[in-house]
Write a protein that holds these residues in place. Structure first.
Motif, PDB file in Angstrom:
ATOM      1  N   ARG A 292       7.881   2.705  -1.331  1.00  0.00           N
ATOM      2  CA  ARG A 292       6.670   2.486  -2.119  1.00  0.00           C
ATOM      3  C   ARG A 292       6.939   2.661  -3.613  1.00  0.00           C
ATOM      4  N   MET A 293       7.775   3.649  -3.955  1.00  0.00           N
ATOM      5  CA  MET A 293       8.120   3.860  -5.359  1.00  0.00           C
ATOM      6  C   MET A 293       8.855   2.648  -5.913  1.00  0.00           C
ATOM      7  N   ASN A 294       9.849   2.156  -5.168  1.00  0.00           N
ATOM      8  CA  ASN A 294      10.604   0.986  -5.622  1.00  0.00           C
ATOM      9  C   ASN A 294       9.721  -0.253  -5.688  1.00  0.00           C
ATOM     10  N   GLY A 295       8.839  -0.403  -4.703  1.00  0.00           N
ATOM     11  CA  GLY A 295       7.932  -1.549  -4.702  1.00  0.00           C
ATOM     12  C   GLY A 295       6.971  -1.507  -5.876  1.00  0.00           C
ATOM     13  N   CYS A 296       6.433  -0.323  -6.160  1.00  0.00           N
ATOM     14  CA  CYS A 296       5.524  -0.156  -7.293  1.00  0.00           C
ATOM     15  C   CYS A 296       6.242  -0.463  -8.599  1.00  0.00           C
ATOM     16  N   PHE A 297       7.471  -0.003  -8.722  1.00  0.00           N
ATOM     17  CA  PHE A 297       8.211  -0.251  -9.962  1.00  0.00           C
ATOM     18  C   PHE A 297       8.513  -1.735 -10.133  1.00  0.00           C
ATOM     19  N   ASN A 298       8.881  -2.408  -9.049  1.00  0.00           N
ATOM     20  CA  ASN A 298       9.140  -3.855  -9.138  1.00  0.00           C
ATOM     21  C   ASN A 298       7.891  -4.612  -9.577  1.00  0.00           C
ATOM     22  N   GLU A 299       6.728  -4.199  -9.053  1.00  0.00           N
ATOM     23  CA  GLU A 299       5.462  -4.823  -9.464  1.00  0.00           C
ATOM     24  C   GLU A 299       5.176  -4.554 -10.941  1.00  0.00           C
ATOM     25  N   LEU A 300       5.503  -3.349 -11.397  1.00  0.00           N
ATOM     26  CA  LEU A 300       5.292  -2.997 -12.802  1.00  0.00           C
ATOM     27  C   LEU A 300       6.144  -3.885 -13.699  1.00  0.00           C
ATOM     28  N   GLU A 301       7.391  -4.091 -13.343  1.00  0.00           N
ATOM     29  CA  GLU A 301       8.261  -4.954 -14.158  1.00  0.00           C
ATOM     30  C   GLU A 301       7.702  -6.380 -14.228  1.00  0.00           C
TER      31      GLU A 301
END
Length: 316
Positions: free
Chosen positions: A9-18
């Motif tokens: 979830r952390m990695n997914g959230c960060f990818n969405e942020l980028e």
């Protein structure tokens, strides 16, 4: 399994942020830029994160140069975006403002894009600081294991929007965090540190335990009715003072990154006045009003803990 889910979830959230930051940058490049002014500050080297700043030299950028620097700054979330000797524990600051002339549709679209970015930033911070259940000192290793080189302060900081400001001026803020605490709270905190059995360089485990034991005894010596305050200085920060003529109101904003000013194209439209950020010189700071502070004595230096009681007083 829960840990793997959290990491995913952390990695997914960060990818969405980028992706959201890319969309915002692409959209802002298409708007009518009225003016841009940002101020680059000296980099903070590794190991110098906690050094007090006595002087900060500012370099001003305007126009398209400032615009490009600002848009890139929003997306520079990793230490490799900066010099290899730059600290990853300290956010890179770029105070300033980008002023755009927008119609109603562009204004609404900009607000939605910025809101999406800020929601993702808040979600990422919540995952790391709350849902992970990790203590503050463990979070750095956790984040950098899975998002190597991420400057979390840059990733968490939200983008601020100004709607039709009349002027934007810049300055510096010197503050202290002051918190009243009880004798019991401090003793509980010290007992927890003692029972953790850790060593803190340059001390061995036994030496650190002796230091904490001495601090516990110092706190126990003061009477229960004594005032205890944590008075911790905060690093000097760039701020923006924004004036709205119609409401006759000035609003002060922290300004570690460029503000986005959206100015609606109306018959009465006029671009905001934008000021400069002067170099910071601690010796030249003048306080318009500085109330007489209560006389306090330093009790535990590393905790910034002060008390109104002194050893030559008689306990009652």
């Amino acid at each position: 399994m829960a840990q793997y889910d959290l990491i995913a979830r952390m990695n997914g959230c960060f990818n969405e942020l980028e992706l959201a930051l890319n969309d915002l940058s692409r959209f802002l490049r298409q708007l009518d830029l009225l003016q841009a002014r940002v101020f680059s500050l000296p980099d903070i080297a590794k190991g110098e994160e906690h050094n007090p700043a006595e002087h900060i030299q500012v370099k001003a950028h305007t126009g398209e140069d400032a615009h490009q620097l600002a848009l890139q700054h929003f997306q520079n979330l990793f230490i490799h975006h900066h010099g290899e000797n730059i600290s990853s524990k300290s956010a890179v600051r770029l105070p300033g403002v980008l002023c755009y002339a927008v119609d109603a549709a562009e204004h609404q679209a900009a607000l939605l894009l910025i809101e999406e970015v800020n929601i993702l930033k808040a979600e990422l911070e919540h995952i790391v600081t709350v849902e992970s259940g990790l203590a503050r000192e463990q979070r750095f290793e956790f984040v950098h294991t899975h998002l190597r080189g991420l400057i979390t302060l840059n990733a968490y900081r939200t983008i601020s929007v100004l709607n039709d400001p009349d002027s934007v001026r810049f300055g510096w803020a010197n503050k202290h965090i002051i918190k009243n605490v009880s004798r019991g709270e401090i003793l509980a905190q010290l007992d927890k540190s003692l029972n953790a059995g850790r060593s803190v360089p340059p001390y061995s485990r036994d030496q650190w335990a002796d230091n904490i034991t001495r601090e516990i005894n110092d706190v126990k010596r003061i009477p229960e009715h004594a005032i205890l305050k944590i008075k911790r200085p905060v690093k000097v920060q760039p701020i923006a003072r924004v004036w709205y003529r119609n409401s006759q109101k000035q609003v002060q904003h922290p300004c570690p990154m460029p503000l986005i000013a959206l100015c609606l194209k109306t018959p009465a439209f006029h671009p905001p006045k934008v000021g400069e950020l002067a170099d910071y010189d601690a010796s030249a700071v003048k306080h318009k009003y500085k109330p007489v502070a209560q006389s306090l004595n330093l009790l535990i230096k590393r905790l910034h803990l002060y008390t109104d009681w002194s050893a030559d007083q008689t306990s009652v």
